[in-house]
Design an enzyme around this catalytic site. Structure first.
Site, PDB file in Angstrom:
ATOM      1  N   THR A 136      56.469  -0.754  32.541  1.00  0.00           N
ATOM      2  CA  THR A 136      57.306  -0.524  31.357  1.00  0.00           C
ATOM      3  C   THR A 136      57.635  -1.868  30.721  1.00  0.00           C
ATOM      4  O   THR A 136      57.826  -2.874  31.411  1.00  0.00           O
ATOM      5  CB  THR A 136      58.602   0.227  31.714  1.00  0.00           C
ATOM      6  OG1 THR A 136      59.453  -0.600  32.522  1.00  0.00           O
ATOM      7  CG2 THR A 136      58.298   1.522  32.445  1.00  0.00           C
ATOM      8  N   GLY A 137      57.703  -1.880  29.400  1.00  0.00           N
ATOM      9  CA  GLY A 137      57.945  -3.139  28.701  1.00  0.00           C
ATOM     10  C   GLY A 137      56.822  -4.128  28.942  1.00  0.00           C
ATOM     11  O   GLY A 137      57.057  -5.332  29.072  1.00  0.00           O
ATOM     12  N   GLY A 138      55.587  -3.626  28.961  1.00  0.00           N
ATOM     13  CA  GLY A 138      54.449  -4.473  29.322  1.00  0.00           C
ATOM     14  C   GLY A 138      53.768  -5.155  28.158  1.00  0.00           C
ATOM     15  O   GLY A 138      52.702  -5.748  28.342  1.00  0.00           O
ATOM     16  N   SER A 192      54.948  -7.731  26.414  1.00  0.00           N
ATOM     17  CA  SER A 192      55.303  -9.145  26.248  1.00  0.00           C
ATOM     18  C   SER A 192      55.883  -9.691  27.548  1.00  0.00           C
ATOM     19  O   SER A 192      56.199  -8.946  28.478  1.00  0.00           O
ATOM     20  CB  SER A 192      56.317  -9.320  25.111  1.00  0.00           C
ATOM     21  OG  SER A 192      57.538  -8.679  25.431  1.00  0.00           O
ATOM     22  N   GLY A 193      56.029 -11.014  27.595  1.00  0.00           N
ATOM     23  CA  GLY A 193      56.736 -11.684  28.676  1.00  0.00           C
ATOM     24  C   GLY A 193      56.203 -11.397  30.063  1.00  0.00           C
ATOM     25  O   GLY A 193      54.993 -11.414  30.305  1.00  0.00           O
ATOM     26  N   GLY A 239      56.205  -8.586  31.774  1.00  0.00           N
ATOM     27  CA  GLY A 239      55.406  -7.369  31.840  1.00  0.00           C
ATOM     28  C   GLY A 239      53.964  -7.608  31.418  1.00  0.00           C
ATOM     29  O   GLY A 239      53.029  -7.100  32.043  1.00  0.00           O
ATOM     30  N   TYR A 295      75.328  -7.751  31.148  1.00  0.00           N
ATOM     31  CA  TYR A 295      73.934  -7.926  31.564  1.00  0.00           C
ATOM     32  C   TYR A 295      73.839  -8.013  33.089  1.00  0.00           C
ATOM     33  O   TYR A 295      73.055  -7.299  33.720  1.00  0.00           O
ATOM     34  CB  TYR A 295      73.349  -9.176  30.930  1.00  0.00           C
ATOM     35  CG  TYR A 295      71.955  -9.509  31.413  1.00  0.00           C
ATOM     36  CD1 TYR A 295      70.863  -8.728  31.044  1.00  0.00           C
ATOM     37  CD2 TYR A 295      71.729 -10.589  32.270  1.00  0.00           C
ATOM     38  CE1 TYR A 295      69.579  -9.013  31.501  1.00  0.00           C
ATOM     39  CE2 TYR A 295      70.459 -10.888  32.718  1.00  0.00           C
ATOM     40  CZ  TYR A 295      69.393 -10.102  32.333  1.00  0.00           C
ATOM     41  OH  TYR A 295      68.123 -10.390  32.798  1.00  0.00           O
TER      42      TYR A 295
END
Length: 247
Positions: free
Chosen positions: A12-14, A16-17, A19, A148
């Site tokens: 998930t969230g792959g 950018s960054g 991921g 956070y």
């Protein structure tokens, strides 16, 4: 043959960054990789560059998670590795944190992580590996990070309980807790360039190794935890990859 060859990996969230780096690492090791994100253009661009499958899904939206699970089941079957990586951060004092910032971080980081795991359970193979991305902040009391840090700490505790509950299926659940890492997310903190530069310098001054990490460092650790050949006796563990910042 690599132990991850032909394994179905969902990140998930792959797009950018960390991921993205993890997707590249798994792809290089022969896995069948799916990356998700909530921006269609970013997901498509990342998927095309990596040569993997890209699917639109907002981790905080349960209806989209249901559709994601259905789509993956119909196209690839069951899942061997689930890397719950998507997250969001705002760094603000308790006094100035807005309800919108609070809700976004809790909904994406904690609620989203919880229900991603829950929704994927029916299509996780027995013996699968689940890795949550939390944060080195779970071990710190850094100012301006209350919501956070709390949302990521909740995920850390969730992972430990999941490790116990899923052990009967031989599903291993671990967390990777990065410290300061050079990613796209740092450009989304709402700070101007001088403020961001000052924050980076302040953070690096607290890291014993005197530098920030890179996404590839974290990606290799995630792949290690996904590989049953080398980590089959590891579950419920937290791995800090932070240059010693939490010491």
């Amino acid at each position: 043959m690599d132990n991850l060859t032909n394994k179905v990996v969902v990140i998930t969230g792959g797009n950018s960054g960390i991921g993205y780096a993890a997707a590249r690492e798994f792809k290089s090791r022969g896995a069948k990789v799916v990356v998700t994100g909530k921006r269609q253009h970013a997901v498509d661009e990342a998927a095309n560059k990596l040569g993997v499958t890209g699917l639109l899904a907002d981790q905080a939206d349960l209806n989209q998670l249901d559709k994601l699970v259905t789509d993956i089941k119909s196209s690839l079957g069951n899942v061997d590795v689930l890397f719950i990586n998507a997250g969001v951060a705002f760094f603000e004092s308790i006094v100035h944190t807005s309800e919108a910032q609070f809700d976004t971080m809790v909904n994406v980081n904690f609620k989203g992580s919880f229900f991603t795991l829950q929704k994927f359970l029916p299509i996780l193979n027995d013996g699968a590996s689940v890795i949550f991305l939390t944060s080195g902040n779970t071990a710190l009391t850094m100012e301006n990070s209350s919501v956070y840090s709390a949302s990521k700490s909740a995920v850390s505790h969730l992972a430990k309980i999941a490790a116990k509950e899923l052990a009967r299926r031989n599903i291993r659940v671990n967390t990777v807790n990065p410290g300061p890492t050079e990613t796209e997310m740092q450009g989304k903190f709402g700070m101007d360039e001088p403020t961001l530069k000052g924050m980076k310098e302040m953070v690096i001054s607290q890291v014993p190794l005197g530098k920030m990490g890179v996404p590839e460092d974290v990606a290799k650790l995630v792949a290690y935890l996904a590989d049953n050949a080398v980590s089959s006796f590891i579950t419920g563990a937290e791995f800090f990859i932070d240059g010693g910042m939490a010491l």
